[in-house]
Design an enzyme around this catalytic site. Structure first.
Site, PDB file in Angstrom:
ATOM      1  N   SER A 332       0.589  -1.294  -0.025  1.00  0.00           N
ATOM      2  CA  SER A 332      -0.044   0.033   0.079  1.00  0.00           C
ATOM      3  C   SER A 332       0.733   1.122   0.142  1.00  0.00           C
ATOM      4  CB  SER A 332      -1.028   0.025   1.205  1.00  0.00           C
ATOM      5  OG  SER A 332      -1.905  -0.928   1.080  1.00  0.00           O
ATOM      6  N   ASP A 369     -11.246  -5.135   0.114  1.00  0.00           N
ATOM      7  CA  ASP A 369     -10.552  -4.177   0.932  1.00  0.00           C
ATOM      8  C   ASP A 369     -10.093  -4.971   2.290  1.00  0.00           C
ATOM      9  OD1 ASP A 369      -9.983  -1.391   1.155  1.00  0.00           O
ATOM     10  OD2 ASP A 369     -11.812  -0.657   0.595  1.00  0.00           O
TER      11      ASP A 369
END
Length: 592
Positions: A332, A369
């Site tokens: 990320s 997610d």
């Protein structure tokens, strides 16, 4: 009594005497001719040796009484930014052999004694002499850094060691052991192939060169120039007089941008976890610390390595691999690039709000997610703070793979940063052409979704990640990381021509990661920190963890990226505390 009868002697006549005298004369004539012939041959040979072979014989005679004593140069020191020695020199005793002076009948005994005392195989000593040549007028180093006990043992055998000498010379020394090993590197003696390739550069048998790190990169600067003495010796090999001398010229010192205290803090923060930590000044790319674990002690290579040291290296997991320069999925942390690609594409504004979901679906696959629930409506700042995969997946879908890939490469991914260390990997940025050539199929929507969150085939090194975090920290410049101290920041950076609003969104989002998002462990009162966590999948092994940050958030002076290889856990909980320790140390020492 019987009388003894004797045979009457025949008188020697003139003719008989004449025959004897004639024979003696011929003998004398023959002897004279032979003497003249021999003298003539010897004279001719002497004349030939003096006139025709004179120069060659004089050279051979000189080589029997004239010796070259080479003096290696003192290698330049490597210093940290405050002048503290990272690599220096200390004097030690070495054993040299002069083959030309060694008595051939005693040679086997000499080799046996040297082998036993120095703990070196006899075959290795013989091979070294063979490589130099048995008629070499120069001393050959057999061993370096010998102990006092070995010196005493050799002196006890002095009468049996003709042609063996003990002398003092400078030897490389790393006062901090394993600290900064992957930055400094180590030196080693040239092998046969290296010597053959570098002989025309002035290298000689027994010479050393940098094999890794700064020692290798700046070999020409650090090396210096050999000197030596030409001396005349007697039949016992003792020096009678010095005929000439050339002073060895030491190498130049190098000052690095690294801070020793910060380097120690980075290595302590990393501990015994395989991984890397990079600390860099975002304003110009100068490296303040660079840690990689496992490491090694470069002192082990400055002298002959012991068996125990070799076995210890074998137990470590790739200690010579500088993990700060190798590629891994950035996870990320890559959402910095995705944010820039989205805002600079013109298809999103800083005020854009997107609904986030438990997962995005493509080709029958679910891209979840990380919380498996989504976060509701989010803008870029909130999506960065909560690291929403479905938010950034939607951004990648709308801008297309070409724009995302272009910005990854503009950040320097897929290319070497140019840091002045050998062994840097370029990393990898996948694209449709690569996928077609590798797998024989096109680029799917799922490829964009996975790339947008730093997974899949994407590979980024910790140094490249530090360059990425420097962009929001310095206001939009891509910097070139370097280890040599510099006072010209503009030389090391290039503008990415980002919109001011893009930089502002990045800064707000990264600060909010710490104040209220996944990096809350770095929310401390003494300094404002901005950063981003990452958790990279590496099935079937435990995943990697990342955290990158800069501080102070309003006027950044330092970027720190921590990477833990196959650590498991979360980026904020595993790598985040490492970053915090380094930043806190920097704030304490920056004005010292």
């Amino acid at each position: 009594m019987a009388m003894l009868k004797t045979r009457p002697t025949r008188p020697l006549t003139y003719q008989a005497y004449d025959r004897v005298v004639g024979k003696q004369g011929r003998v004398l004539v023959l002897l004279s001719i032979m003497t003249l012939f021999l003298l003539g041959g010897i004279g001719t040979r002497l004349g030939y040796l003096q006139i025709v072979e004179g120069d060659r014989n004089r050279q051979m005679a000189d080589e029997n009484r004239i010796r070259l004593i080479p003096k290696p140069p003192e290698r330049g020191k490597i210093l940290d930014r405050k002048g503290r020695i990272l690599a220096g020199n200390k004097f030690s005793y070495s054993v040299f052999l002069w083959p030309l002076a060694a008595k051939k009948p005693e040679w086997p005994q000499t080799v046996r004694i040297l082998s036993r005392v120095l703990n070196i195989p006899a075959s290795e000593i013989e091979a070294r002499v063979k490589q130099a040549g048995v008629n070499s007028p120069s001393l050959i180093r057999i061993a370096q850094g010998i102990t006092p006990a070995q010196i005493v043992a050799l002196e006890e055998h002095r009468n049996f060691l003709t042609g063996v000498e003990i002398d003092r010379e400078a030897m490389r020394f790393y006062p901090h052991g394993e600290t900064a090993a992957h930055i400094i590197g180590y030196i080693g003696e040239l092998n046969e192939e290296e010597l053959a390739a570098r002989r025309d550069q002035g290298y000689r048998l027994g010479d050393v060169m940098g094999k890794m790190g700064v020692e290798a990169t700046y070999e020409k600067v650090l090396r210096g120039t050999w000197g030596g003495q030409q001396v005349e010796v007697d039949g016992q090999g003792k020096v009678i007089r010095i005929l000439g001398q050339k002073v060895a010229r030491p190498g130049n010192d190098i000052t690095l941008s690294v801070d020793l205290d910060l380097q120690k803090a980075a290595e302590a923060a990393l501990g015994n976890r395989p991984g890397a930590i990079v600390a860099m000044d975002p304003r110009d790319g100068s490296i303040l610390a660079l840690a990689s674990y496992p490491a090694f002690d470069p002192n082990w290579f400055a002298r002959r390595m012991t068996q125990a040291q070799w076995e210890e290296l074998q137990r470590r997991q790739f200690p010579f691999v500088n993990r700060a320069l190798q590629g891994f999925p950035p996870a990320s942390t890559f959402k910095i690039v995705t944010t820039v690609a989205g805002l600079e594409s013109g298809k999103f504004s800083p005020d854009t709000v997107l609904m986030t979901y438990p997962a995005l679906y493509s080709g029958g696959f679910a891209f979840h997610d990380w919380n498996r629930a989504g976060f509701g409506p989010l803008g870029f700042v909130g999506a960065m703070a909560w690291s929403s995969n479905t938010f950034f997946g939607q951004v990648a879908r709308r801008i297309g793979p070409e724009t995302l890939i272009e910005w990854a490469r503009r950040f320097g991914m897929g290319s070497k940063t140019g840091i002045d260390l050998p062994g840097e990997a370029a990393g990898f940025v996948p694209d449709p052409k690569w996928k077609q050539e590798t797998f024989g199929e096109g680029w799917y929507d799922g490829d964009s979704l996975i790339t947008a969150i730093g997974q899949g085939a994407l590979q980024v090194s910790p140094v490249q990640a530090a360059v990425m975090f420097a962009v929001p920290a310095n206001g939009g410049y891509k910097v070139r990381p370097h280890l040599i101290a510099s006072e010209n920041p503009a030389r090391w950076r290039q503008s990415l021509n980002l919109k001011p609003s893009t930089v502002q969104v990045l800064r707000q989002g990264l600060r909010q990661v710490v104040t209220s998002g996944t990096g809350a462990a770095l929310n401390v009162p003494e300094v404002a920190i901005a950063g981003k966590s990452g958790t990279g999948e590496d099935p079937p092994r435990p995943h990697h963890t990342w955290f990158g940050a800069y501080a102070p958030a309003d006027k950044p002076e330092i970027v720190v990226v921590a990477f833990a290889e196959n650590s498991g856990g979360g980026g904020g909980s595993v790598a985040g505390p490492m970053v915090l320790k380094v930043i806190q140390t920097y704030m304490k020492i920056r004005d010292r």
